[in-house]
Scaffold this motif. Structure first.
Motif, PDB file in Angstrom:
ATOM      1  N   ALA A   1       0.861  -1.180   0.000  1.00 10.69           N
ATOM      2  CA  ALA A   1       0.000   0.000   0.000  1.00 10.69           C
ATOM      3  C   ALA A   1       0.898   1.230   0.000  1.00 10.69           C
ATOM      4  O   ALA A   1       1.991   1.212   0.561  1.00 10.69           O
ATOM      5  CB  ALA A   1      -0.885  -0.008   1.238  1.00 10.69           C
ATOM      6  N   TYR A   2       0.432   2.261  -0.680  1.00 10.34           N
ATOM      7  CA  TYR A   2       1.139   3.522  -0.604  1.00 10.34           C
ATOM      8  C   TYR A   2       0.117   4.636  -0.715  1.00 10.34           C
ATOM      9  O   TYR A   2      -0.968   4.456  -1.278  1.00 10.34           O
ATOM     10  CB  TYR A   2       2.230   3.647  -1.668  1.00 10.34           C
ATOM     11  CG  TYR A   2       1.732   3.809  -3.076  1.00 10.34           C
ATOM     12  CD1 TYR A   2       1.542   5.074  -3.630  1.00 10.34           C
ATOM     13  CD2 TYR A   2       1.439   2.709  -3.859  1.00 10.34           C
ATOM     14  CE1 TYR A   2       1.081   5.226  -4.921  1.00 10.34           C
ATOM     15  CE2 TYR A   2       0.979   2.849  -5.145  1.00 10.34           C
ATOM     16  CZ  TYR A   2       0.801   4.107  -5.676  1.00 10.34           C
ATOM     17  OH  TYR A   2       0.329   4.249  -6.952  1.00 10.34           O
ATOM     18  N   ALA A   3       0.477   5.774  -0.155  1.00 10.60           N
ATOM     19  CA  ALA A   3      -0.402   6.937  -0.213  1.00 10.60           C
ATOM     20  C   ALA A   3       0.404   8.112  -0.731  1.00 10.60           C
ATOM     21  O   ALA A   3       1.510   8.377  -0.241  1.00 10.60           O
ATOM     22  CB  ALA A   3      -0.966   7.244   1.169  1.00 10.60           C
ATOM     23  N   ASN A   4      -0.137   8.788  -1.727  1.00 12.55           N
ATOM     24  CA  ASN A   4       0.485   9.996  -2.263  1.00 12.55           C
ATOM     25  C   ASN A   4      -0.126  11.213  -1.581  1.00 12.55           C
ATOM     26  O   ASN A   4      -1.351  11.343  -1.548  1.00 12.55           O
ATOM     27  CB  ASN A   4       0.237  10.120  -3.770  1.00 12.55           C
ATOM     28  CG  ASN A   4       1.065   9.157  -4.577  1.00 12.55           C
ATOM     29  OD1 ASN A   4       2.077   8.651  -4.121  1.00 12.55           O
ATOM     30  ND2 ASN A   4       0.639   8.901  -5.793  1.00 12.55           N
ATOM     31  N   THR A   5       0.721  12.075  -1.073  1.00 11.66           N
ATOM     32  CA  THR A   5       0.279  13.342  -0.515  1.00 11.66           C
ATOM     33  C   THR A   5       0.991  14.438  -1.295  1.00 11.66           C
ATOM     34  O   THR A   5       2.208  14.619  -1.167  1.00 11.66           O
ATOM     35  CB  THR A   5       0.622  13.461   0.987  1.00 11.66           C
ATOM     36  OG1 THR A   5       0.033  12.352   1.679  1.00 11.66           O
ATOM     37  CG2 THR A   5       0.105  14.768   1.562  1.00 11.66           C
ATOM     38  N   TRP A   6       0.215  15.150  -2.133  1.00 11.79           N
ATOM     39  CA  TRP A   6       0.783  16.228  -2.934  1.00 11.79           C
ATOM     40  C   TRP A   6       0.983  17.447  -2.045  1.00 11.79           C
ATOM     41  O   TRP A   6       0.083  17.833  -1.299  1.00 11.79           O
ATOM     42  CB  TRP A   6      -0.125  16.553  -4.113  1.00 11.79           C
ATOM     43  CG  TRP A   6      -0.170  15.424  -5.093  1.00 11.79           C
ATOM     44  CD1 TRP A   6      -1.104  14.434  -5.170  1.00 11.79           C
ATOM     45  CD2 TRP A   6       0.794  15.140  -6.101  1.00 11.79           C
ATOM     46  NE1 TRP A   6      -0.788  13.550  -6.174  1.00 11.79           N
ATOM     47  CE2 TRP A   6       0.372  13.965  -6.772  1.00 11.79           C
ATOM     48  CE3 TRP A   6       1.968  15.757  -6.523  1.00 11.79           C
ATOM     49  CZ2 TRP A   6       1.079  13.405  -7.816  1.00 11.79           C
ATOM     50  CZ3 TRP A   6       2.676  15.203  -7.574  1.00 11.79           C
ATOM     51  CH2 TRP A   6       2.233  14.045  -8.211  1.00 11.79           C
ATOM     52  N   GLU A   7       2.162  18.021  -2.126  1.00 12.62           N
ATOM     53  CA  GLU A   7       2.506  19.196  -1.342  1.00 12.62           C
ATOM     54  C   GLU A   7       2.760  20.353  -2.302  1.00 12.62           C
ATOM     55  O   GLU A   7       2.758  20.160  -3.519  1.00 12.62           O
ATOM     56  CB  GLU A   7       3.730  18.887  -0.482  1.00 12.62           C
ATOM     57  CG  GLU A   7       3.467  17.697   0.434  1.00 12.62           C
ATOM     58  CD  GLU A   7       4.666  17.245   1.254  1.00 12.62           C
ATOM     59  OE1 GLU A   7       5.810  17.645   0.952  1.00 12.62           O
ATOM     60  OE2 GLU A   7       4.452  16.466   2.196  1.00 12.62           O
TER      61      GLU A   7
ATOM     62  N   SER B   1       3.728   1.158   2.837  1.00  9.32           N
ATOM     63  CA  SER B   1       3.487   0.318   4.011  1.00  9.32           C
ATOM     64  C   SER B   1       3.261  -1.113   3.560  1.00  9.32           C
ATOM     65  O   SER B   1       3.067  -1.387   2.366  1.00  9.32           O
ATOM     66  CB  SER B   1       2.277   0.836   4.801  1.00  9.32           C
ATOM     67  OG  SER B   1       1.124   0.809   3.994  1.00  9.32           O
ATOM     68  N   GLY B   2       3.291  -2.011   4.519  1.00  4.28           N
ATOM     69  CA  GLY B   2       3.082  -3.417   4.214  1.00  4.28           C
ATOM     70  C   GLY B   2       4.259  -4.023   3.478  1.00  4.28           C
ATOM     71  O   GLY B   2       5.402  -3.580   3.612  1.00  4.28           O
ATOM     72  N   LEU B   3       3.983  -5.047   2.689  1.00  5.56           N
ATOM     73  CA  LEU B   3       5.011  -5.725   1.894  1.00  5.56           C
ATOM     74  C   LEU B   3       5.159  -4.986   0.573  1.00  5.56           C
ATOM     75  O   LEU B   3       4.201  -4.857  -0.186  1.00  5.56           O
ATOM     76  CB  LEU B   3       4.612  -7.184   1.636  1.00  5.56           C
ATOM     77  CG  LEU B   3       5.554  -7.998   0.777  1.00  5.56           C
ATOM     78  CD1 LEU B   3       6.921  -8.155   1.440  1.00  5.56           C
ATOM     79  CD2 LEU B   3       4.962  -9.367   0.479  1.00  5.56           C
ATOM     80  N   VAL B   4       6.351  -4.486   0.297  1.00  5.27           N
ATOM     81  CA  VAL B   4       6.608  -3.722  -0.923  1.00  5.27           C
ATOM     82  C   VAL B   4       6.979  -4.686  -2.045  1.00  5.27           C
ATOM     83  O   VAL B   4       7.896  -5.488  -1.917  1.00  5.27           O
ATOM     84  CB  VAL B   4       7.745  -2.697  -0.681  1.00  5.27           C
ATOM     85  CG1 VAL B   4       8.085  -1.977  -1.963  1.00  5.27           C
ATOM     86  CG2 VAL B   4       7.346  -1.713   0.397  1.00  5.27           C
ATOM     87  N   ASP B   5       6.235  -4.579  -3.144  1.00  3.70           N
ATOM     88  CA  ASP B   5       6.417  -5.434  -4.305  1.00  3.70           C
ATOM     89  C   ASP B   5       7.082  -4.633  -5.422  1.00  3.70           C
ATOM     90  O   ASP B   5       6.693  -3.504  -5.700  1.00  3.70           O
ATOM     91  CB  ASP B   5       5.038  -5.942  -4.746  1.00  3.70           C
ATOM     92  CG  ASP B   5       5.108  -6.750  -6.012  1.00  3.70           C
ATOM     93  OD1 ASP B   5       4.883  -6.164  -7.086  1.00  3.70           O
ATOM     94  OD2 ASP B   5       5.385  -7.953  -5.927  1.00  3.70           O
ATOM     95  N   SER B   6       8.049  -5.223  -6.099  1.00  2.00           N
ATOM     96  CA  SER B   6       8.835  -4.511  -7.111  1.00  2.00           C
ATOM     97  C   SER B   6       7.998  -4.019  -8.285  1.00  2.00           C
ATOM     98  O   SER B   6       8.189  -2.898  -8.758  1.00  2.00           O
ATOM     99  CB  SER B   6       9.956  -5.414  -7.621  1.00  2.00           C
ATOM    100  OG  SER B   6       9.405  -6.578  -8.208  1.00  2.00           O
ATOM    101  N   GLU B   7       7.075  -4.825  -8.769  1.00  2.00           N
ATOM    102  CA  GLU B   7       6.258  -4.425  -9.920  1.00  2.00           C
ATOM    103  C   GLU B   7       5.315  -3.280  -9.559  1.00  2.00           C
ATOM    104  O   GLU B   7       5.064  -2.397 -10.375  1.00  2.00           O
ATOM    105  CB  GLU B   7       5.485  -5.617 -10.467  1.00  2.00           C
ATOM    106  CG  GLU B   7       6.389  -6.602 -11.183  1.00  2.00           C
ATOM    107  CD  GLU B   7       5.631  -7.774 -11.764  1.00  2.00           C
ATOM    108  OE1 GLU B   7       4.450  -7.605 -12.116  1.00  2.00           O
ATOM    109  OE2 GLU B   7       6.230  -8.852 -11.861  1.00  2.00           O
TER     110      GLU B   7
END
Length: 124
Positions: A2-8, A17-23
């Motif tokens: 999972a990832y979350a983008n926060t535009w600044e 977060s969690g298990l990061v997958d290469s693809e």
């Protein structure tokens, strides 16, 4: 993964977060490169401080570096801060940084988000 983008105002904070997958990382990078806000930002902070594991190898970071280097010719100069405090992730981040050497994208690695924010806030 999972990832979350926060535009600044001047950049993007991306929390993994969690298990990061290469693809999924590659797909998220490619999606980012075509996002309308991407042309305007001067930095990206990739925060891996709360991941639980990863399935990324040095070969994958080489692909990320090559695609980023190609995008840099159109985008221009940008800072990429990586926040990582786990040894295997830091080693992969170092490999990515080394492969970006000489690129318009400048990468540095930090143990804390505060250090990364201080660096992206400084002029190059």
């Amino acid at each position: 993964m999972a990832y979350a983008n926060t535009w600044e105002d001047a950049g993007l904070y991306r929390k993994f977060s969690g298990l990061v997958d290469s693809e999924e990382i590659l797909r998220s990078n490619l999606d980012l490169h075509v996002h309308p806000k991407f042309a305007e930002i001067t930095y990206i902070i990739n925060d891996f401080s709360e991941i639980t594991g990863h399935a990324v190898t040095a070969a994958h970071t080489g692909i990320y570096a090559k695609t980023d280097d190609m995008v840099a010719f159109v985008k221009g100069r940008m800072k990429i801060a990586i926040v990582a405090d786990q040894d295997p992730v830091v080693a992969l981040a170092r490999g990515y940084r080394e492969q970006l050497a000489g690129s318009l994208f400048i990468c540095e690695i930090f143990a804390t988000l505060a250090e990364a924010r201080a660096w992206v806030g400084r002029d190059s």
